[in-house]
Design an enzyme around this catalytic site. Structure first.
Site, PDB file in Angstrom:
ATOM      1  NE  ARG A  79     -14.214  16.935  11.437  1.00  0.00           N
ATOM      2  CZ  ARG A  79     -14.609  17.196  12.635  1.00  0.00           C
ATOM      3  NH1 ARG A  79     -14.020  17.455  13.724  1.00  0.00           N
ATOM      4  NH2 ARG A  79     -15.817  16.730  12.750  1.00  0.00           N
ATOM      5  CG  HIS A 123     -19.869  20.087  13.610  1.00  0.00           C
ATOM      6  ND1 HIS A 123     -18.527  19.872  13.584  1.00  0.00           N
ATOM      7  CD2 HIS A 123     -20.020  20.459  14.916  1.00  0.00           C
ATOM      8  CE1 HIS A 123     -18.078  20.083  14.735  1.00  0.00           C
ATOM      9  NE2 HIS A 123     -18.977  20.374  15.379  1.00  0.00           N
ATOM     10  CD  GLU A 168     -18.064  15.795  19.288  1.00  0.00           C
ATOM     11  OE1 GLU A 168     -16.926  15.751  19.672  1.00  0.00           O
ATOM     12  OE2 GLU A 168     -18.879  16.418  19.869  1.00  0.00           O
ATOM     13  CG  ASN A 294     -14.357  14.815  17.393  1.00  0.00           C
ATOM     14  OD1 ASN A 294     -13.260  14.711  16.769  1.00  0.00           O
ATOM     15  ND2 ASN A 294     -15.366  15.455  17.245  1.00  0.00           N
ATOM     16  CE1 TYR A 296     -11.810  18.746  22.743  1.00  0.00           C
ATOM     17  CE2 TYR A 296     -13.700  17.483  21.956  1.00  0.00           C
ATOM     18  CZ  TYR A 296     -12.827  18.572  21.666  1.00  0.00           C
ATOM     19  OH  TYR A 296     -12.703  19.225  20.679  1.00  0.00           O
ATOM     20  CD  GLU A 355     -14.377  18.439  17.149  1.00  0.00           C
ATOM     21  OE1 GLU A 355     -14.544  18.496  18.708  1.00  0.00           O
ATOM     22  OE2 GLU A 355     -15.185  18.492  16.502  1.00  0.00           O
TER      23      GLU A 355
END
Length: 458
Positions: A79, A123, A168, A294, A296, A355
């Site tokens: 990606r 992005h 995002e 994504n 985290y 991610e």
């Protein structure tokens, strides 16, 4: 502890991810025009270590060797993002042939290595020309984005069959246009909310363009999402956690799956809520083939009357395990809970973790980087994905962030996320222990729990 193998479904996608501004460099080569991140990173005080993305990993010149290394690590899905300012002319109205040629060569090399490309159209590196006209808060930027999408998918859609419209949108809209700590550095709630709306609108409008020009392609969006818990059961903490969830998660999920913004958040935002035209929500809720997640961190949220625009604050406990970026917990259970929540609340959509990773203070010693903490992190988070699959979540794949250590936006080069170490002075690459661990995962389509885990991989 007994040895155990957790086997993933056949054809599960194991990949890695990068972003153009973070790795490419060559910001003044090949006809590339300025982006907002060029402007932002060159403005004193914006980047923690005063660095820029001018050179970073110099992937623009090293992409063939980087892709060979990726292949050697058994990674078969990549990606990456396309840089809008590299592909379109300075006024964003016509094609820059040199930029398109670069990506055509990149994609041909990806395919030659036996790797499947996954392209992110946006992005965060908006052309500075468009920011000067009002950025994503200006509705006309949607039309410029659709023209860019048309150009790219016509040229590359014969070889790229997996497309991601945005990465995002919460970060871009809120961190860049409310908190001002990312480009373009604006600090205005109404601008942030209008930006988010136009990004979602552009996503929905781009889907038929992609499918028309890239036959048999699959397309979706990538959202950064968090698992959120209230600090206590007190009503005001419960309300604060719901608001944070509304701003962070539901504002970017409900329009996609329900065709409307959360009513509680529309009321909370009041006059700052975005301007919505007739037909916008229908466009936004057009069918996506998948959603990228994504992930985290988990966040524990409590009420704070003096706090931010949501009147809430993050609560941290001393026993929590955090990453090198202390705001983030290392909490794999949060990913498991989030994936189950998406299944429950949004009709079990097709998902990919696009991610996931952790920053560590990695040290290069005698050509090696020992990062057992990252291996443990990746094991636990891929384990959370495995468990979610067992419980019926439609998971298609997992992409580790990131392939290379790189320019981490406002953090500059102060944080390292890669499974491959980048020596920024020599531009040499060194596979970390976590890279070798991940290579074995990709080879076997499984994760291994062993008595001496994670030492055996180091």
């Amino acid at each position: 502890m007994h040895n155990r193998t957790f086997q993933f479904p056949e054809h599960f996608i194991w990949g890695t991810a990068t972003a153009a501004y973070q790795i490419e460099g060559a910001v003044k080569e090949g006809g590339r025009s300025p982006s907002i991140w060029d402007t932002f990173s060159h403005t004193p005080g914006n980047i923690d270590d005063r660095s820029t993305g001018d050179v970073t990993c110099n992937h623009f010149h090293h992409f063939r060797d980087d892709l060979t290394l990726m292949r050697d690590l058994n990674i078969r899905h990549y990606r990456f993002s396309l840089a809008w300012p590299r592909i379109m002319s300075r006024d964003c109205k016509s094609l820059n042939p040199e930029g398109l040629d670069y990506y055509s060569r990149l994609i041909d090399t990806v395919l030659e290595k036996g790797i499947t490309p996954y392209a992110t159209l946006f992005h965060w590196d908006l052309p500075q020309f468009l920011q000067d006209r009002g950025g994503w808060a200006d509705r006309e930027t949607v039309n410029y984005y659709l023209q860019y999408t048309e150009t790219v998918t016509k040229a590359l859609g014969d070889r790229i069959k997996n497309w991601m419209t945005h990465n995002e949108p919460w970060v871009y809209s809120f961190v860049g246009n409310l908190y001002g700590t990312h480009a373009p550095g604006v600090k205005d709630l109404k601008t942030a909310l209008q930006t988010a709306h136009h990004m979602l609108l552009a996503h929905g409008k781009a889907l038929p363009v992609i499918r028309e020009n890239s036959r048999d392609a699959r397309a979706g969006i990538v959202n950064n999402l968090e698992w959120i818990e209230p600090a206590t059961e007190a009503p005001r903490d419960l309300a604060a956690a719901a608001r944070h969830d509304g701003a962070f998660n539901r504002w970017f999920l409900d329009p996609l799956y329900y065709g409307s913004y959360p009513q509680d958040m529309m009321e909370w935002y009041g006059q700052d809520a975005p301007e919505i035209h007739s037909g916008d929500m229908k466009d936004i809720s057009a069918h996506s083939d998948f959603m990228g997640v994504n992930f985290y961190t988990r966040r524990i949220i409590g009420h704070d009357s003096r706090g931010n625009f949501l009147k809430c604050r993050q609560v941290r406990y001393p026993f929590m395990h955090t990453s090198d970026y202390e705001e983030w917990e290392n909490n794999a259970e949060g990913l498991y809970n989030l994936l189950k929540r998406l299944k429950r609340d949004y009709d079990n959509p097709v998902l990919m973790v696009t991610e996931n990773g952790t920053p560590l203070p990695d040290l290069l010693e005698n050509g090696e980087v020992h990062d057992p903490e990252r291996i443990d992190y990746l094991f636990r988070h891929t384990g959370a994905v495995w468990q979610a699959i067992q419980e019926g979540v439609r998971m298609e794949g997992y992409f580790v962030w990131s392939f290379l250590d790189n320019f981490e936006w406002s953090l500059g080069f102060t944080k390292r996320f890669g499974i491959v170490f980048t020596d920024y002075e020599s531009e040499k690459r060194y596979v970390k222990d976590s890279g070798r661990w991940y290579a074995e995962v990709c080879r076997t389509n499984a994760i291994q729990l062993n008595r001496d885990f994670p030492a055996k991989f180091c």
